[in-house]
Design a protein around this motif. Sequence first.
Motif, PDB file in Angstrom:
ATOM      1  N   SER A 277      -7.949  10.208  -5.365  1.00  0.00           N
ATOM      2  CA  SER A 277      -7.824   9.383  -4.166  1.00  0.00           C
ATOM      3  C   SER A 277      -6.640   8.441  -4.287  1.00  0.00           C
ATOM      4  CB  SER A 277      -9.112   8.585  -3.950  1.00  0.00           C
ATOM      5  OG  SER A 277      -9.004   7.732  -2.831  1.00  0.00           O
ATOM      6  N   VAL A 278      -6.470   7.827  -5.457  1.00  0.00           N
ATOM      7  CA  VAL A 278      -5.334   6.935  -5.691  1.00  0.00           C
ATOM      8  C   VAL A 278      -4.025   7.709  -5.598  1.00  0.00           C
ATOM      9  CG1 VAL A 278      -4.187   5.478  -7.402  1.00  0.00           C
ATOM     10  CG2 VAL A 278      -6.670   5.333  -7.103  1.00  0.00           C
ATOM     11  N   GLU A 279      -4.002   8.884  -6.226  1.00  0.00           N
ATOM     12  CA  GLU A 279      -2.797   9.718  -6.234  1.00  0.00           C
ATOM     13  C   GLU A 279      -2.394  10.131  -4.826  1.00  0.00           C
ATOM     14  OE1 GLU A 279      -1.249  13.569  -8.798  1.00  0.00           O
ATOM     15  OE2 GLU A 279      -3.324  13.566  -8.085  1.00  0.00           O
ATOM     16  N   LEU A 280      -3.370  10.579  -4.039  1.00  0.00           N
ATOM     17  CA  LEU A 280      -3.083  10.984  -2.668  1.00  0.00           C
ATOM     18  C   LEU A 280      -2.616   9.802  -1.834  1.00  0.00           C
ATOM     19  CD1 LEU A 280      -6.019  13.455  -1.919  1.00  0.00           C
ATOM     20  CD2 LEU A 280      -3.592  14.023  -2.129  1.00  0.00           C
ATOM     21  N   GLY A 281      -3.201   8.640  -2.080  1.00  0.00           N
ATOM     22  CA  GLY A 281      -2.801   7.445  -1.347  1.00  0.00           C
ATOM     23  C   GLY A 281      -1.341   7.108  -1.559  1.00  0.00           C
ATOM     24  N   VAL A 282      -0.884   7.238  -2.802  1.00  0.00           N
ATOM     25  CA  VAL A 282       0.527   6.974  -3.104  1.00  0.00           C
ATOM     26  C   VAL A 282       1.418   7.985  -2.389  1.00  0.00           C
ATOM     27  CG1 VAL A 282       2.257   6.963  -4.941  1.00  0.00           C
ATOM     28  CG2 VAL A 282       0.024   5.894  -5.323  1.00  0.00           C
TER      29      VAL A 282
ATOM     30  N   LEU B  62      -8.181   0.495  13.947  1.00  0.00           N
ATOM     31  CA  LEU B  62      -9.048   1.004  12.885  1.00  0.00           C
ATOM     32  C   LEU B  62      -8.490   2.345  12.440  1.00  0.00           C
ATOM     33  CD1 LEU B  62     -11.087  -1.108  14.058  1.00  0.00           C
ATOM     34  CD2 LEU B  62     -12.882   0.554  13.569  1.00  0.00           C
ATOM     35  N   SER B  63      -8.360   2.537  11.128  1.00  0.00           N
ATOM     36  CA  SER B  63      -7.917   3.827  10.610  1.00  0.00           C
ATOM     37  C   SER B  63      -9.024   4.451   9.785  1.00  0.00           C
ATOM     38  CB  SER B  63      -6.663   3.672   9.751  1.00  0.00           C
ATOM     39  OG  SER B  63      -6.317   4.925   9.178  1.00  0.00           O
ATOM     40  N   ILE B  64      -9.474   5.638  10.206  1.00  0.00           N
ATOM     41  CA  ILE B  64     -10.454   6.383   9.420  1.00  0.00           C
ATOM     42  C   ILE B  64      -9.775   7.572   8.744  1.00  0.00           C
ATOM     43  CG2 ILE B  64     -12.382   5.669  10.871  1.00  0.00           C
ATOM     44  CD1 ILE B  64     -12.392   8.450  12.119  1.00  0.00           C
ATOM     45  N   ALA B  65      -8.440   7.584   8.760  1.00  0.00           N
ATOM     46  CA  ALA B  65      -7.669   8.638   8.098  1.00  0.00           C
ATOM     47  C   ALA B  65      -7.623   8.346   6.603  1.00  0.00           C
ATOM     48  CB  ALA B  65      -6.262   8.706   8.669  1.00  0.00           C
ATOM     49  N   ALA B  66      -7.921   9.331   5.796  1.00  0.00           N
ATOM     50  CA  ALA B  66      -7.971   9.137   4.347  1.00  0.00           C
ATOM     51  C   ALA B  66      -6.583   8.913   3.759  1.00  0.00           C
ATOM     52  CB  ALA B  66      -8.619  10.358   3.686  1.00  0.00           C
ATOM     53  N   GLY B  67      -6.536   8.129   2.686  1.00  0.00           N
ATOM     54  CA  GLY B  67      -5.345   8.038   1.857  1.00  0.00           C
ATOM     55  C   GLY B  67      -4.341   6.969   2.203  1.00  0.00           C
ATOM     56  N   VAL B  68      -4.030   6.783   3.450  1.00  0.00           N
ATOM     57  CA  VAL B  68      -2.933   5.893   3.831  1.00  0.00           C
ATOM     58  C   VAL B  68      -3.415   4.448   3.866  1.00  0.00           C
ATOM     59  CG1 VAL B  68      -1.199   5.356   5.558  1.00  0.00           C
ATOM     60  CG2 VAL B  68      -1.868   7.735   5.169  1.00  0.00           C
ATOM     61  N   GLY B  69      -2.754   3.591   3.070  1.00  0.00           N
ATOM     62  CA  GLY B  69      -3.163   2.204   2.940  1.00  0.00           C
ATOM     63  C   GLY B  69      -2.682   1.321   4.071  1.00  0.00           C
ATOM     64  N   VAL B  70      -3.234   0.119   4.128  1.00  0.00           N
ATOM     65  CA  VAL B  70      -2.883  -0.850   5.164  1.00  0.00           C
ATOM     66  C   VAL B  70      -1.397  -1.221   5.122  1.00  0.00           C
ATOM     67  CG1 VAL B  70      -3.284  -3.204   5.974  1.00  0.00           C
ATOM     68  CG2 VAL B  70      -5.227  -1.753   5.378  1.00  0.00           C
ATOM     69  N   PRO B  71      -0.792  -1.440   3.937  1.00  0.00           N
ATOM     70  CA  PRO B  71       0.637  -1.782   3.950  1.00  0.00           C
ATOM     71  C   PRO B  71       1.500  -0.719   4.635  1.00  0.00           C
ATOM     72  CG  PRO B  71      -0.306  -2.276   1.807  1.00  0.00           C
ATOM     73  CD  PRO B  71      -1.354  -1.522   2.571  1.00  0.00           C
ATOM     74  N   ALA B  72       1.210   0.562   4.361  1.00  0.00           N
ATOM     75  CA  ALA B  72       1.983   1.629   4.995  1.00  0.00           C
ATOM     76  C   ALA B  72       1.721   1.673   6.497  1.00  0.00           C
ATOM     77  CB  ALA B  72       1.638   2.982   4.365  1.00  0.00           C
ATOM     78  N   LEU B  73       0.468   1.543   6.880  1.00  0.00           N
ATOM     79  CA  LEU B  73       0.136   1.534   8.308  1.00  0.00           C
ATOM     80  C   LEU B  73       0.869   0.411   9.026  1.00  0.00           C
ATOM     81  CD1 LEU B  73      -3.720   2.158   8.098  1.00  0.00           C
ATOM     82  CD2 LEU B  73      -2.027   3.741   9.027  1.00  0.00           C
ATOM     83  N   SER B  74       0.885  -0.763   8.418  1.00  0.00           N
ATOM     84  CA  SER B  74       1.555  -1.905   9.029  1.00  0.00           C
ATOM     85  C   SER B  74       3.057  -1.653   9.166  1.00  0.00           C
ATOM     86  CB  SER B  74       1.298  -3.162   8.187  1.00  0.00           C
ATOM     87  OG  SER B  74       1.889  -4.295   8.788  1.00  0.00           O
ATOM     88  N   ARG B  75       3.664  -1.074   8.128  1.00  0.00           N
ATOM     89  CA  ARG B  75       5.101  -0.750   8.213  1.00  0.00           C
ATOM     90  C   ARG B  75       5.366   0.233   9.328  1.00  0.00           C
ATOM     91  NH1 ARG B  75       4.660   0.136   2.732  1.00  0.00           N
ATOM     92  NH2 ARG B  75       5.064   2.371   2.993  1.00  0.00           N
TER      93      ARG B  75
END
Length: 269
Positions: free
Chosen positions: A259-264, A89-102
């Motif tokens: 939020s979108v910008e930070l995620g990228v 489980l990730s409660i860290a803001a911004g980082v998406g599932v694809p990046a986490l998986s990589r």
Amino acid sequence: MMHITFIGGGNMATAIIAGLVKTGQCQISVVEPDADKREQLAQRFRVSALAQLPVYFGSGQVVVLAVKPQQLREVCDSLAGRLDGALVLSIAAGVGVPALSRWLDGHDRIVRVMPNTPAMIGKGVSGLFARPVVDAQDRASAEQIMSAAGSTVWLSEESGIDDVTAISGSGPAYVFYFLESLIESARQLGFDPATARELALSTFEGAVALARHSGEDIATLRANVTSKGGTTEQAIASFDASELKSAILRGARACRARSVELGVQLSQD
């Protein structure tokens, strides 16, 4: 009994742990490099507080990533060789599932969560997203964990995390902003600070409780207070003249865009 390891022992992790401890249904560990925080967590919750990551996380365990987004890549690099099918489980803001998986060497048993600060008193609301590969049992486990800090809402698309951020993730700040204004209004009308605060807080608490329990549409509840030619009508007319509702809508959209910008930015390799 669910075995949960929190990576990071900050405010949000502490809020969730506090709720989970009350259930008595979880075995909890916290990895926290700060010695003082470790001692506080161990004494307050009687959990296992560790200075370093365990060597191994089995498939029956849950790992909660509760570090700052800027620290997440380093943490994932350290975790990658230690996960053997554990639910993440990730409660860290911004980082998406694809990046986490990589970053976790292809690990895909991941649930992304956007909580908010009222979780600290068990009144939070969390948006949750998971890819289809995450099964119903894992979703139930994630929901059980986050329910310890308040209510939960499942999202069908990961972009919904940005939407939740704009409404409930950042929403408490909007409420506090309005409360500040209402308290200042009371002060200008002559109330002392304590009375001004009580009037504002009790008004919000009562209005929210009424909205939750009445079943009426919010617009109807507002209309019920707004008698034609009366005092409330004048206040609402002033708000409308200032385009307050439009300003709130623009603010929420600006929040989502950021939020979108930070995620990228945060999800880049």
